[in-house]
Design an enzyme around this catalytic site. Structure first.
Site, mmCIF file in Angstrom:
data_model
loop_
_atom_site.group_PDB
_atom_site.id
_atom_site.type_symbol
_atom_site.label_atom_id
_atom_site.label_comp_id
_atom_site.label_asym_id
_atom_site.label_seq_id
_atom_site.Cartn_x
_atom_site.Cartn_y
_atom_site.Cartn_z
ATOM 1 N N ARG A 50 0.842 -1.214 0.000
ATOM 2 C CA ARG A 50 0.000 0.000 0.000
ATOM 3 C C ARG A 50 0.873 1.259 0.000
ATOM 4 O O ARG A 50 0.556 2.241 -0.673
ATOM 5 C CB ARG A 50 -0.962 -0.008 1.193
ATOM 6 C CG ARG A 50 -1.966 1.134 1.140
ATOM 7 C CD ARG A 50 -3.048 1.019 2.199
ATOM 8 N NE ARG A 50 -2.504 1.141 3.537
ATOM 9 C CZ ARG A 50 -3.214 0.973 4.652
ATOM 10 N NH1 ARG A 50 -4.496 0.673 4.597
ATOM 11 N NH2 ARG A 50 -2.646 1.099 5.832
ATOM 12 N N LYS A 149 -2.615 7.054 1.146
ATOM 13 C CA LYS A 149 -2.353 7.314 2.557
ATOM 14 C C LYS A 149 -1.243 8.355 2.628
ATOM 15 O O LYS A 149 -0.072 8.042 2.816
ATOM 16 C CB LYS A 149 -1.973 6.006 3.270
ATOM 17 C CG LYS A 149 -2.197 6.054 4.754
ATOM 18 C CD LYS A 149 -2.268 4.671 5.335
ATOM 19 C CE LYS A 149 -2.093 4.668 6.844
ATOM 20 N NZ LYS A 149 -3.030 5.479 7.587
ATOM 21 N N GLU A 182 -15.931 6.792 5.965
ATOM 22 C CA GLU A 182 -15.147 6.097 6.992
ATOM 23 C C GLU A 182 -14.998 7.029 8.176
ATOM 24 O O GLU A 182 -15.547 8.129 8.170
ATOM 25 C CB GLU A 182 -13.771 5.690 6.435
ATOM 26 C CG GLU A 182 -12.931 6.856 5.964
ATOM 27 C CD GLU A 182 -11.531 6.450 5.489
ATOM 28 O OE1 GLU A 182 -11.106 5.321 5.746
ATOM 29 O OE2 GLU A 182 -10.876 7.293 4.858
HETATM 30 N N1 PMP Z 1 -8.974 5.000 7.257
HETATM 31 C C1 PMP Z 1 -8.026 5.923 7.501
HETATM 32 C C2 PMP Z 1 -8.281 7.327 7.088
HETATM 33 C C3 PMP Z 1 -6.827 5.557 8.109
HETATM 34 O O1 PMP Z 1 -5.881 6.474 8.338
HETATM 35 C C4 PMP Z 1 -6.636 4.206 8.485
HETATM 36 C C5 PMP Z 1 -5.340 3.767 9.117
HETATM 37 N N2 PMP Z 1 -5.183 4.264 10.415
HETATM 38 C C6 PMP Z 1 -7.661 3.287 8.261
HETATM 39 C C7 PMP Z 1 -8.810 3.716 7.621
HETATM 40 C C8 PMP Z 1 -7.524 1.849 8.647
HETATM 41 O O2 PMP Z 1 -6.591 1.215 7.813
HETATM 42 P P1 PMP Z 1 -5.703 -0.025 8.302
HETATM 43 O O3 PMP Z 1 -6.658 -1.084 8.737
HETATM 44 O O4 PMP Z 1 -4.923 -0.406 7.116
HETATM 45 O O5 PMP Z 1 -4.871 0.468 9.439
#
Ligand code: PMP
Length: 298
Positions: A50, A149, A182
């Site tokens: 990622r 990200k 989200e």
């Molecule tokens: N959404 C956002 C905006 C994030 O920054 C994150 C990670 N902290 C997630 C969702 C969750 O992703 P992951 O399960 O890969 O940590």
């Protein structure tokens, strides 16, 4: 604590990068948050993949191969001696001029911080989290795509401020069409009539690695799993709701915009998923020390 910067380890106080770095000046860079459990780094390949896709999307060439990055993360864990850790992997555009142009930046900076963090207090897991929807909408994918990200988290930080102003810890962000995207640092799920539902990526969700694991675990325990657009009404009418993220893992949500979710306490499906997730994190991942792999072989 020893911090990795471009292949060398520095004491925390000595771990510094330039004030001209565009990561600082413009949020120009990408990052990952990764966890190590019991001497193993969980889903390391997925996080590194990622990271490289985020970098590719912003035309940032990471001066290290994914395999070298994987080894650097494991080295940083070993250097710090933690069996359980939160790992922050950051790649900035590097030192540049005061103009925006990324072409004027010299070397991307690769930073790996290995520390201990607990995102939420224990009671949130036991009693569930109270969350609210907030006015700030999630970035459009035609602007800064939420799948990237990036170091530019102001969109989420504004939503977090709005949640805190409302007296709660976490915000649900909607997208410009009013569908659920989200939370500020976590993906969101609901359980409804034995179906596990989460917004699709095009609704403005990050391709969460915990999200993906939880979808697989959901299928394993016999749930129908689907990515569908959700409205605020769907959240209010859900049987259960929870958030997923590397730091938070799976955290139940028991109140949304003053409406109790289901029975107002963490639901049975959420709890089953929490247990399955714990079991998985305890045994899988890339070993930090060779003995972990040997124990595995035996
Ligand atoms: N959404 C956002 C905006 C994030 O920054 C994150 C990670 N902290 C997630 C969702 C969750 O992703 P992951 O399960 O890969 O940590």
């Amino acid at each position: 604590m020893k911090v990795f910067i471009n292949g060398k380890f520095y004491d925390a106080e000595e771990a510094k990068i330039s004030v001209f770095d565009h990561g600082l000046l413009y949020g120009d860079g990408v990052f990952e948050g990764i966890r190590a459990y019991n001497g193993r780094v969980f889903k390391l390949k997925e996080h590194i993949d990622r990271l490289y896709y985020s970098a590719k999307a912003i035309l940032l060439k990471i001066p290290m191969s994914p395999e070298e990055m994987r080894r650097a993360v494991l080295d940083a864990c070993r250097e710090n001696g933690f069996r359980d850790a939160y790992i922050r992997l950051v790649v900035t555009r590097g030192k540049g001029t005061l103009g925006l142009g990324p072409d004027r930046c010299e070397n991307p900076q690769i930073i790996i911080i290995v520390g201990k963090i607990q995102l939420y207090p224990k009671e949130y897991y036991e009693k569930g989290l109270t969350i609210v929807t907030v006015p700030t909408v999630r970035n459009l994918h035609s602007a800064v795509n939420p799948a990237i990200k990036s170091l530019n988290y102001l969109n989420n930080i504004l939503a977090k401020i709005e949640a805190q102003a409302a007296g709660v810890e976490e915000a649900v962000m909607l997208n410009a069409q009013g569908y659920v995207a989200e939370c500020t640092g976590d993906n969101i799920f609901i359980v409804k009539d034995n179906r596990l539902l989460t917004p699709p990526l095009y609704a403005g969700a990050l391709y969460g690695i915990t999200r993906r694991v939880v979808m697989d675990l959901g299928r394993e325990i016999g749930l129908e799993v689907a990515e569908v657009n959700l409205t605020r009404y769907d959240l209010y009418a859900a049987d259960e709701c929870f958030l997923t993220g590397t730091g938070a893992e799976i955290v139940p949500v028991t109140k949304i915009d003053l409406r109790e979710v289901g029975e107002g306490r963490p639901g049975a499906v959420t709890q089953r998923l929490v247990e399955s997730y714990r079991k998985l994190t305890a045994v899988s991942g890339d070993p930090i020390w060779p003995e972990a792999s040997q124990a595995d072989a035996g």
